[in-house]
Motif scaffolding. Structure first.
Motif, PDB file in Angstrom:
ATOM      1  N   PRO A  40      14.093  23.943 -62.061  1.00 44.86           N
ATOM      2  CA  PRO A  40      12.657  23.865 -61.750  1.00 44.86           C
ATOM      3  C   PRO A  40      12.310  24.700 -60.522  1.00 44.86           C
ATOM      4  CG  PRO A  40      13.787  21.893 -60.991  1.00 44.86           C
ATOM      5  CD  PRO A  40      14.802  22.688 -61.758  1.00 44.86           C
ATOM      6  N   ILE A  41      11.071  25.164 -60.487  1.00 45.52           N
ATOM      7  CA  ILE A  41      10.531  25.901 -59.342  1.00 45.52           C
ATOM      8  C   ILE A  41       9.208  25.251 -58.981  1.00 45.52           C
ATOM      9  CG2 ILE A  41       9.865  28.163 -58.445  1.00 45.52           C
ATOM     10  CD1 ILE A  41      11.317  29.393 -60.849  1.00 45.52           C
ATOM     11  N   ASN A  42       9.166  24.620 -57.842  1.00 47.47           N
ATOM     12  CA  ASN A  42       7.956  23.905 -57.440  1.00 47.47           C
ATOM     13  C   ASN A  42       7.154  24.641 -56.373  1.00 47.47           C
ATOM     14  OD1 ASN A  42       8.511  21.744 -59.181  1.00 47.47           O
ATOM     15  ND2 ASN A  42       9.902  20.832 -57.679  1.00 47.47           N
ATOM     16  N   PHE A  43       7.520  25.889 -56.113  1.00 40.85           N
ATOM     17  CA  PHE A  43       6.736  26.687 -55.169  1.00 40.85           C
ATOM     18  C   PHE A  43       5.371  27.016 -55.761  1.00 40.85           C
ATOM     19  CE2 PHE A  43      11.029  28.294 -53.650  1.00 40.85           C
ATOM     20  CZ  PHE A  43      11.002  27.540 -52.494  1.00 40.85           C
ATOM     21  N   TRP A  44       4.400  27.185 -54.844  1.00 38.27           N
ATOM     22  CA  TRP A  44       3.086  27.666 -55.276  1.00 38.27           C
ATOM     23  C   TRP A  44       2.918  29.091 -54.791  1.00 38.27           C
ATOM     24  CZ3 TRP A  44      -1.365  29.216 -52.459  1.00 38.27           C
ATOM     25  CH2 TRP A  44      -2.480  29.491 -53.253  1.00 38.27           C
ATOM     26  N   ARG A  45       2.731  30.000 -55.738  1.00 42.43           N
ATOM     27  CA  ARG A  45       2.551  31.417 -55.389  1.00 42.43           C
ATOM     28  C   ARG A  45       1.372  31.970 -56.178  1.00 42.43           C
ATOM     29  NH1 ARG A  45       7.488  35.342 -54.870  1.00 42.43           N
ATOM     30  NH2 ARG A  45       5.850  36.381 -53.680  1.00 42.43           N
ATOM     31  N   PRO A  46       0.374  32.537 -55.486  1.00 42.32           N
ATOM     32  CA  PRO A  46      -0.774  33.135 -56.183  1.00 42.32           C
ATOM     33  C   PRO A  46      -0.438  34.548 -56.632  1.00 42.32           C
ATOM     34  CG  PRO A  46      -1.078  33.323 -53.826  1.00 42.32           C
ATOM     35  CD  PRO A  46       0.236  32.616 -54.027  1.00 42.32           C
ATOM     36  N   ASN A  47      -1.434  35.217 -57.244  1.00 40.34           N
ATOM     37  CA  ASN A  47      -1.227  36.609 -57.612  1.00 40.34           C
ATOM     38  C   ASN A  47      -1.269  37.483 -56.354  1.00 40.34           C
ATOM     39  OD1 ASN A  47      -4.015  37.787 -57.110  1.00 40.34           O
ATOM     40  ND2 ASN A  47      -4.545  36.190 -58.598  1.00 40.34           N
ATOM     41  N   PRO A  48      -0.787  38.723 -56.413  1.00 35.64           N
ATOM     42  CA  PRO A  48      -0.665  39.555 -55.209  1.00 35.64           C
ATOM     43  C   PRO A  48      -1.970  39.765 -54.458  1.00 35.64           C
ATOM     44  CG  PRO A  48       0.616  40.492 -57.007  1.00 35.64           C
ATOM     45  CD  PRO A  48      -0.169  39.361 -57.587  1.00 35.64           C
ATOM     46  N   PHE A  49      -3.079  39.882 -55.162  1.00 36.89           N
ATOM     47  CA  PHE A  49      -4.356  40.127 -54.484  1.00 36.89           C
ATOM     48  C   PHE A  49      -4.783  38.907 -53.663  1.00 36.89           C
ATOM     49  CE2 PHE A  49      -4.414  42.903 -58.235  1.00 36.89           C
ATOM     50  CZ  PHE A  49      -4.627  44.130 -57.629  1.00 36.89           C
ATOM     51  N   VAL A  50      -4.618  37.730 -54.233  1.00 35.61           N
ATOM     52  CA  VAL A  50      -4.933  36.514 -53.484  1.00 35.61           C
ATOM     53  C   VAL A  50      -3.973  36.366 -52.302  1.00 35.61           C
ATOM     54  CG1 VAL A  50      -5.061  34.001 -53.616  1.00 35.61           C
ATOM     55  CG2 VAL A  50      -5.899  35.391 -55.522  1.00 35.61           C
ATOM     56  N   GLU A  51      -2.716  36.719 -52.503  1.00 41.26           N
ATOM     57  CA  GLU A  51      -1.722  36.630 -51.431  1.00 41.26           C
ATOM     58  C   GLU A  51      -2.105  37.508 -50.249  1.00 41.26           C
ATOM     59  OE1 GLU A  51       3.004  37.708 -50.798  1.00 41.26           O
ATOM     60  OE2 GLU A  51       2.224  37.331 -52.808  1.00 41.26           O
ATOM     61  N   ILE A  52      -2.528  38.736 -50.528  1.00 33.41           N
ATOM     62  CA  ILE A  52      -2.947  39.638 -49.447  1.00 33.41           C
ATOM     63  C   ILE A  52      -4.161  39.070 -48.726  1.00 33.41           C
ATOM     64  CG2 ILE A  52      -3.871  41.928 -48.950  1.00 33.41           C
ATOM     65  CD1 ILE A  52      -2.176  42.986 -51.282  1.00 33.41           C
ATOM     66  N   GLY A  53      -5.122  38.547 -49.505  1.00 29.29           N
ATOM     67  CA  GLY A  53      -6.310  37.962 -48.895  1.00 29.29           C
ATOM     68  C   GLY A  53      -5.981  36.771 -48.009  1.00 29.29           C
ATOM     69  N   HIS A 107       6.011  32.469 -49.618  1.00 28.90           N
ATOM     70  CA  HIS A 107       5.573  33.863 -49.565  1.00 28.90           C
ATOM     71  C   HIS A 107       4.235  34.048 -50.290  1.00 28.90           C
ATOM     72  CE1 HIS A 107      10.031  35.285 -48.997  1.00 28.90           C
ATOM     73  NE2 HIS A 107       9.605  34.489 -48.036  1.00 28.90           N
ATOM     74  N   ASN A 108       3.299  33.202 -49.935  1.00 22.87           N
ATOM     75  CA  ASN A 108       1.992  33.285 -50.584  1.00 22.87           C
ATOM     76  C   ASN A 108       0.910  33.806 -49.652  1.00 22.87           C
ATOM     77  OD1 ASN A 108       1.610  31.145 -48.865  1.00 22.87           O
ATOM     78  ND2 ASN A 108       0.602  29.833 -50.375  1.00 22.87           N
TER      79      ASN A 108
END
Length: 390
Positions: A40-53, A107-108
């Motif tokens: 399982p992976i329970n990390f929350w990671r958005p898409n790259p554009f949201v991450e940069i924002g 890394h979000n």
């Protein structure tokens, strides 16, 4: 104890590889579901554009909060500068820990910004103990252990990059304190970069530190090839020389000692990169070898001017375009382990991560015999791309 859950980081790599194999019909839907349930992976990671924002927003918020508190302190700020930065570093570090553990950030953007802010504030707090206007190498020597400790704790790539800057800044500025330091500087940087590259290659390749090790290899190889380039050595040497009264700051750099040796290194190091890249199937060495070879040709053009600049640029562009088209067409079919096919469509024999394969077999309950389509083992991956035998 690390900032992130190491097991989830490892599971992420396993699931990513499983998804790739599933797209190639090497795993069934049922097998993929089993792997996802087992790892399982329970990390929350958005898409790259949201991450940069999120990264930019968090950085702006931290800078604004810092400035506001500094204004509220007024004249007292200069007196308690070190303590203020230490408390702020503890506050941002604690906030990062709480948000990562409660909201499972990885890394979000938000956590990256908080870690960078913690590193900057911690370094500012430590260096505030130094006397006014300390040498740059002293700042680097004090900041480097703090940054490396954060790299060990968080495995953050940006912190690793700053640590590498401090590392090379310590060597560069420290050597200039000695009379023999300036002429020895390129040779020291070549040796240190090679040692750093080999150390990163031989270090334990845990997924938690994979990006930091990979960045170290890239930076070390770039510094190594730049340290042997005639143009870089000559121009930096000219900037470091004391200028005569009335002489422009950016006057033509004088000839350097051992010029013939640096001309040889300008060409030899990129060629060595290309040779090793071809022998090891290493994408990183191939890329840097190609770029270094282009820099070598540009260096020759800079000091010989064998053709006008506009002609050199035109010819160089045409040659590079022609070479790129030719190589792409030549590698449409795999040849000696090289192919132009994207990674997502690479041949099955490229998949040689034995640890990942073993984990997938355990999760899916399958064993592959010698006649199956997918054959495991017999290879080696490393650096910025695959290398070794297939």
């Amino acid at each position: 104890m690390k900032l992130y859950n190491e097991s989830w980081v490892k599971n992420r790599d396993i699931v990513q590889q499983a998804n790739q194999w599933h797209r190639q019909s090497l795993l069934t839907d049922e097998q993929l579901d089993r792997i996802r349930q087992a790892y399982p992976i329970n990390f929350w990671r958005p898409n790259p554009f949201v991450e940069i924002g999120l990264f930019l927003f968090t950085m702006v918020a931290m800078v604004g909060g810092y400035a506001l508190l500094a204004l509220l302190l007024g004249e007292l700020f200069d007196t308690v500068f070190g303590l203020f930065n230490l408390l702020m570093a503890i506050g941002t570090g604690t906030l990062a820990y709480v948000m990562i553990n409660r909201r499972q950030y990885y890394h979000n953007g938000v956590d990256n910004a908080l870690i960078i802010g913690t590193a900057a504030l911690a370094v500012a707090a430590v260096t505030s103990l130094l006397p006014s206007s300390p040498p740059f190498w002293t700042i680097c020597a004090i900041a480097l252990p703090v940054l490396l400790a954060l790299v060990w704790y968080a495995g953050d790539t940006l912190v690793m990059f700053v640590a590498l800057v401090m590392f090379y800044g310590l060597i560069f500025d420290g050597l200039l304190e000695f009379s023999w330091g300036r002429p020895a500087l390129p040779f020291v940087l070549i040796v240190v970069s090679e040692v750093a590259f080999q150390a990163a290659k031989r270090a334990e390749r845990r997924p938690y530190y994979a990006d930091a090790f990979n960045l170290t290899e890239w930076v070390a190889l770039i510094v190594l090839v730049a340290s042997g380039n005639y143009f870089v050595v000559r121009e930096i040497n000219g900037l470091l020389l004391p200028s005569a009264p009335g002489q422009p700051v950016f006057a033509d750099a004088p000839e350097i000692g051992l010029a013939a040796l640096f001309w040889v290194l300008t060409l030899a190091i990129p060629v060595a990169y290309l040779w090793q890249g071809l022998a090891r199937k290493n994408r990183m060495l191939l890329i840097l070898g190609g770029v270094g070879l282009i820099a070598a040709v540009a260096t020759v053009q800079e000091y010989t001017e064998w053709v006008p600049l506009n002609v050199a640029l035109t010819l160089g562009g045409l040659i590079l375009i022609g070479m790129a088209v030719g190589v792409i067409r030549f590698l449409q079919q795999p040849r000696n382990g090289f192919t132009d096919v994207p990674d997502e469509e690479s041949p099955n024999e490229f998949f040689t991560n034995v640890e990942t394969i073993g984990a997938m077999q355990a999760a899916t309950g399958t064993q592959h015999g010698p006649n199956d389509k997918l054959r495991y083992g017999g290879g080696d991956f490393g650096g910025g791309g695959s290398e070794g035998k297939y």
